[in-house]
Write an enzyme that holds these catalytic residues in place. Structure first.
Site, PDB file in Angstrom:
ATOM      1  N   ILE A  79     -15.562 -26.694  26.061  1.00 40.94           N
ATOM      2  CA  ILE A  79     -14.224 -26.337  26.526  1.00 40.94           C
ATOM      3  C   ILE A  79     -13.898 -24.883  26.180  1.00 40.94           C
ATOM      4  O   ILE A  79     -13.154 -24.207  26.921  1.00 40.94           O
ATOM      5  CB  ILE A  79     -13.169 -27.304  25.939  1.00 40.94           C
ATOM      6  CG1 ILE A  79     -11.927 -27.331  26.826  1.00 40.94           C
ATOM      7  CG2 ILE A  79     -12.790 -26.947  24.529  1.00 40.94           C
ATOM      8  CD1 ILE A  79     -12.173 -27.975  28.158  1.00 40.94           C
ATOM      9  N   ASP A  80     -14.467 -24.370  25.098  1.00 43.88           N
ATOM     10  CA  ASP A  80     -14.293 -22.955  24.772  1.00 43.88           C
ATOM     11  C   ASP A  80     -14.840 -22.076  25.886  1.00 43.88           C
ATOM     12  O   ASP A  80     -14.260 -21.040  26.227  1.00 43.88           O
ATOM     13  CB  ASP A  80     -15.002 -22.640  23.450  1.00 43.88           C
ATOM     14  CG  ASP A  80     -14.941 -21.164  23.098  1.00 43.88           C
ATOM     15  OD1 ASP A  80     -13.834 -20.666  22.844  1.00 43.88           O
ATOM     16  OD2 ASP A  80     -16.000 -20.514  23.086  1.00 43.88           O
ATOM     17  N   HIS A  81     -15.944 -22.515  26.482  1.00 44.65           N
ATOM     18  CA  HIS A  81     -16.555 -21.742  27.568  1.00 44.65           C
ATOM     19  C   HIS A  81     -15.809 -21.925  28.889  1.00 44.65           C
ATOM     20  O   HIS A  81     -16.148 -21.258  29.869  1.00 44.65           O
ATOM     21  CB  HIS A  81     -18.021 -22.136  27.723  1.00 44.65           C
ATOM     22  CG  HIS A  81     -18.868 -21.728  26.556  1.00 44.65           C
ATOM     23  ND1 HIS A  81     -20.225 -21.947  26.508  1.00 44.65           N
ATOM     24  CD2 HIS A  81     -18.542 -21.106  25.393  1.00 44.65           C
ATOM     25  CE1 HIS A  81     -20.704 -21.486  25.357  1.00 44.65           C
ATOM     26  NE2 HIS A  81     -19.699 -20.965  24.669  1.00 44.65           N
ATOM     27  N   ASP A  82     -14.823 -22.791  28.894  1.00 50.86           N
ATOM     28  CA  ASP A  82     -13.930 -22.913  30.050  1.00 50.86           C
ATOM     29  C   ASP A  82     -12.731 -21.989  29.900  1.00 50.86           C
ATOM     30  O   ASP A  82     -12.057 -21.680  30.879  1.00 50.86           O
ATOM     31  CB  ASP A  82     -13.451 -24.360  30.163  1.00 50.86           C
ATOM     32  CG  ASP A  82     -12.838 -24.692  31.519  1.00 50.86           C
ATOM     33  OD1 ASP A  82     -12.898 -23.849  32.434  1.00 50.86           O
ATOM     34  OD2 ASP A  82     -12.295 -25.806  31.676  1.00 50.86           O
TER      35      ASP A  82
ATOM     36  N   GLN B  77     -17.365 -26.464  22.074  1.00 52.30           N
ATOM     37  CA  GLN B  77     -18.035 -25.317  22.691  1.00 52.30           C
ATOM     38  C   GLN B  77     -17.936 -25.377  24.210  1.00 52.30           C
ATOM     39  O   GLN B  77     -17.730 -24.346  24.867  1.00 52.30           O
ATOM     40  CB  GLN B  77     -19.511 -25.274  22.262  1.00 52.30           C
ATOM     41  CG  GLN B  77     -20.228 -24.031  22.752  1.00 52.30           C
ATOM     42  CD  GLN B  77     -21.660 -23.938  22.283  1.00 52.30           C
ATOM     43  OE1 GLN B  77     -22.322 -24.953  22.064  1.00 52.30           O
ATOM     44  NE2 GLN B  77     -22.165 -22.724  22.121  1.00 52.30           N
TER      45      GLN B  77
END
Length: 779
Positions: A267-270, A265
């Protein structure tokens, strides 16, 4: 068989670090100087190293290179030593029952092919012999050392390399202190906050506002922008049939820890954000009449609200110009969830003093008036686990900034900030590519990095962000816990549904016990099963903010006009499937898919991806792995500022030595984490031994294998701290037994069923391998 005479073990005491009797995993004893050759993505290149040791020095001419993040983890366990394990006669070995289960031998110690506790020439010989026989992969799992799905000379070379290094690497703490971690100088060119200018030929590639890419063509019902799937069942119905399962026993079969979804999550938000507008076009999810959670009164009128994602202006006008969505943040791994994706946000997060970012006196992120944390990404408060890791990286930035400021007092606030930011981004990239992705996809899912490629568009694919990378929703446990360094609970766990948008609780708990918990428990399996907190209570109870994340994933795919599973397979170069059993070997799941969709040519993409049988040595299926690997490879290769492209060899080595475990331990009070926190794999093992085969005043560990008579067929039970039976087994023909079904750390009891005699065991971290839990019985 008589009763128990005594329990013999090297446990000795319940010291949290296990150091008194040397009970820690053998992997914990490896010198940190060898860490670089261990990441899966780079291991094969370790064969050319003589001793696997990389030493860096600081020359007198480079006065701005700092001791950046030297590992202190060994110094925290000064008495931890590698145990010399007792050898076992090869001809006398028998596979234990556990070898045939979900866990495979080589996830614990790949080079120890015969599982005798040491790496020797015999292990290499076993591989060479296996290469000459035609045996299936499953039968030969023990000899697939590098996890590439086949036996080859590379497996034998990896074992030989380990033998050449030696199975015991002594460490001198004073020498380790002299090894420095290097921090880069102020870069001549700084990565922009909004992603522009990364590609010199295509200035906007990867920047804020770019159109999501598609590998498969858009599949809107009208070919323009009307949502797909009008002829499919309601997304909530699909969720109820496929995902409303009992998930209590569906733990990850490769021992992935909770960090797989925490980091996923993070890294997904990166990488991507496609938020709906508050007053956008409604695309509500119809709820089946009588749904026990959302329509208990049986009105047949209940819906789960969903707003369509906004589309790129000018798209959705014709079949030749279908609607396209866009990414609201940068598509690079550039720490945007920490630093922001626009200049205003980035400026808001800074103190403008000493290069530091805003943080409270107790080391927590600042909060706004509504109780949400102020961070680089608007979703940072979604759950406390995410907030904890967001906080961790701000702490790391400020730690670096303080180091730079002390060593280089003439450096400006901007210089310190950018140098610290450069390192933090490098750490995020390194952990993602060297730890997270190999854990999730297997070692060889991505091609080795060669160089920056200006022809590669790093943009986010719709199939990735709207379907494949939503796999993490399946892995969440239904509780959030808090653990102390000894592996025990430090406070009562809370239900996941109570952890949504509750960042203020960190003022009471801090982040340390949450991060320790994430490393100390296993994640749920990656499949269609999803816990109730996400299916029925997402952000609140039904009717009062409660949502179904599974139904929303499916509905969002239809909103974006994603092609169905089979068409997407074809777009990614795979053969289309013709029957449901080509997707999954689970007969019950085949039947449910058939009842919902009727044909393999109309399955919602997220559903098909989650239904896939997993690939060898991976936790995802064939198409899922391809979509994720394609995205992360393009994100890496199309990034001119990727850490391997902008840093010196020494600086790259410095970054790569720092694991996520290291980063946690140097910014919190957490101690004693396993080396790779993305895996939680514990083993307890021992023997049931006949008393008459043990001479007086002698311990079993002092005898050779052939001198001890084991007792077969003895039932042994594993009990957790609450008294619940976790697992049971029977001793083999040599008296051996082992347990690998531990889903979390803490106190356990190993009990001999016949007599009820038991031994208490404390599992302090997620890589424990405790041996010599021996029971000695009378004839």
């Amino acid at each position: 068989m008589g009763g128990l005479l005594l329990g013999s073990t090297n446990i000795g005491s319940n010291r949290p670090d296990g150091s008194e009797m040397g009970l820690h995993s053998s992997s914990d004893s490896w010198s940190r100087t060898n860490a670089l050759i261990f990441p899966m993505a780079t291991f094969i290149f370790g064969f050319c190293l003589v001793d696997g040791t990389i030493v860096m020095t600081v020359t007198a001419t480079v006065i701005k290179h700092l001791m950046l993040f030297r590992s202190n983890r060994r110094k925290k366990h000064p008495s931890r030593k590698r145990r010399f394990l007792r050898g076992e006669r090869l001809e006398g070995r028998q596979l234990l029952a556990g070898d045939l289960g979900g866990y495979r031998h080589n996830i614990y110690d790949a080079e120890d092919v015969n599982d005798d506790g040491r790496v020797s020439a015999m292990d290499a010989l076993l591989i060479i012999n296996a290469m000459t026989r035609e045996v299936s992969h499953d039968e030969g799992m023990f000899t697939d050392v590098n996890g590439d799905g086949r036996r080859s000379a590379l497996d034998a070379l990896r074992v030989i390399n380990r033998i050449e290094r030696g199975d015991v690497i002594p460490v001198d703490p004073d020498v380790e202190d002299e090894r420095s971690w290097l921090i880069p100088e102020m870069p001549s060119e700084i990565r922009s906050i909004d992603g522009t200018g990364n590609n010199l030929q295509h200035d906007a590639w990867g920047s804020v506002g770019q159109t999501l890419l598609r590998s498969a063509p858009a599949d809107y019902d009208d070919g323009i922008r009307m949502p797909a799937g009008a002829d499919r069942p309601s997304a909530r119905e699909v969720s109820n049939v496929l995902s409303g399962l009992n998930t209590s026993e569906s733990l990850n079969d490769r021992g992935l820890s909770a960090f797989v979804y925490v980091w996923g999550q993070f890294i997904d938000h990166d990488l991507g954000l496609s938020e709906s507008e508050e007053h956008g076009e409604a695309f509500d999810i119809s709820v089946p009449k009588g749904d026990p959670w959302f329509d208990p009164m049986g009105t047949g009128e209940a819906v789960i609200p969903l707003i369509r994602t906004p589309v790129v202006e000018g798209t959705g006008t014709s079949v030749d110009n279908p609607a396209e969505q866009f990414n609201q943040i940068t598509s690079y791994i550039d720490g945007s969830m920490v630093y922001g994706s626009d200049p205003v946000t980035a400026a808001t997060l800074r103190t403008n003093v000493g290069g530091r970012m805003a943080i409270s006196d107790d080391g927590l992120l600042p909060m706004d008036e509504s109780g949400m944390v102020i961070a680089g990404d608007v979703r940072a408060s979604e759950n406390v686990g995410l907030t904890a890791i967001q906080t961790l990286f701000v702490r790391e930035h400020n730690r670096l900034a303080d180091e730079i400021s002390v060593a280089d007092p003439e450096a400006s606030d901007e210089e310190v900030y950018q140098r610290a930011r450069l390192v933090v981004i490098g750490l995020v990239q390194s952990i993602t590519y060297n730890e997270f992705l190999p854990a999730l996809l297997g070692e060889h899912a991505l091609d080795a990095y060669e160089a920056y490629d200006a022809s590669v568009n790093p943009g986010i694919a719709n199939e990735f962000s709207t379907a494949a990378f939503r796999l993490g929703h399946s892995t969440l446990r239904d509780e959030v816990g808090f653990m102390s360094n000894d592996g025990r609970e430090s406070k009562d766990e809370m239900e996941l549904k109570d952890a949504f948008f509750h960042a203020s609780m960190l003022e009471e708990t801090g982040i340390d016990s949450l991060l320790k918990f994430d490393a100390s428990v296993q994640a749920q399996e990656i499949d269609l099963a999803v816990v109730g907190s996400l299916r029925n209570f997402l952000f609140g109870p039904p009717g009062a903010g409660g949502l179904d994340l599974v139904a929303m994933n499916i509905q969002r795919g239809r909103d974006h006009g994603l092609s169905d599973y089979n068409a997407t397979r074809q777009a990614y170069g795979l053969d289309q499937v013709e029957t449901f059993d080509q997707i999954t070997s689970d007969v019950e799941l085949q039947q449910k898919l058939a009842s919902l969709y009727g044909t393999v040519d109309n399955i919602d993409l997220w559903v098909g991806l989650m239904a896939e049988d997993h690939q060898h040595a991976a936790s995802v299926g064939e198409l899922t792995g391809l979509i994720i690997a394609d995205q992360f490879q393009r994100t890496r290769d199309g990034d001119r500022f990727f850490y391997k492209n902008v840093l010196t060899d020494s600086e790259v080595e410095s970054i790569e030595r720092s694991t996520l475990a290291d980063l946690i331990e140097r910014n919190t009070s957490v101690d004693g984490l396993q080396e790779n926190v993305f895996f939680m794999q514990v083993e307890l093992r021992g023997r049931v031994i006949l008393a008459s085969s043990i001479p007086p005043n002698t311990m079993p560990s002092e005898l050779r294998e052939e001198e001890i008579r084991g007792v077969s067929g003895m039932a042994i039970e594993l009990i957790d701290a609450s008294g619940k039976l976790v697992d049971s087994t029977v001793s083999d023909q040599h008296g051996n037994y082992r347990f690998r079904a531990l889903s979390e750390t803490g106190d356990y009891q190993v009990r001999l069923s016949e007599s009820g005699e038991a031994m208490d065991v404390l599992v302090a971290h997620g890589a424990e391998r405790i041996r010599d839990l021996d029971f000695i019985v009378l004839a």
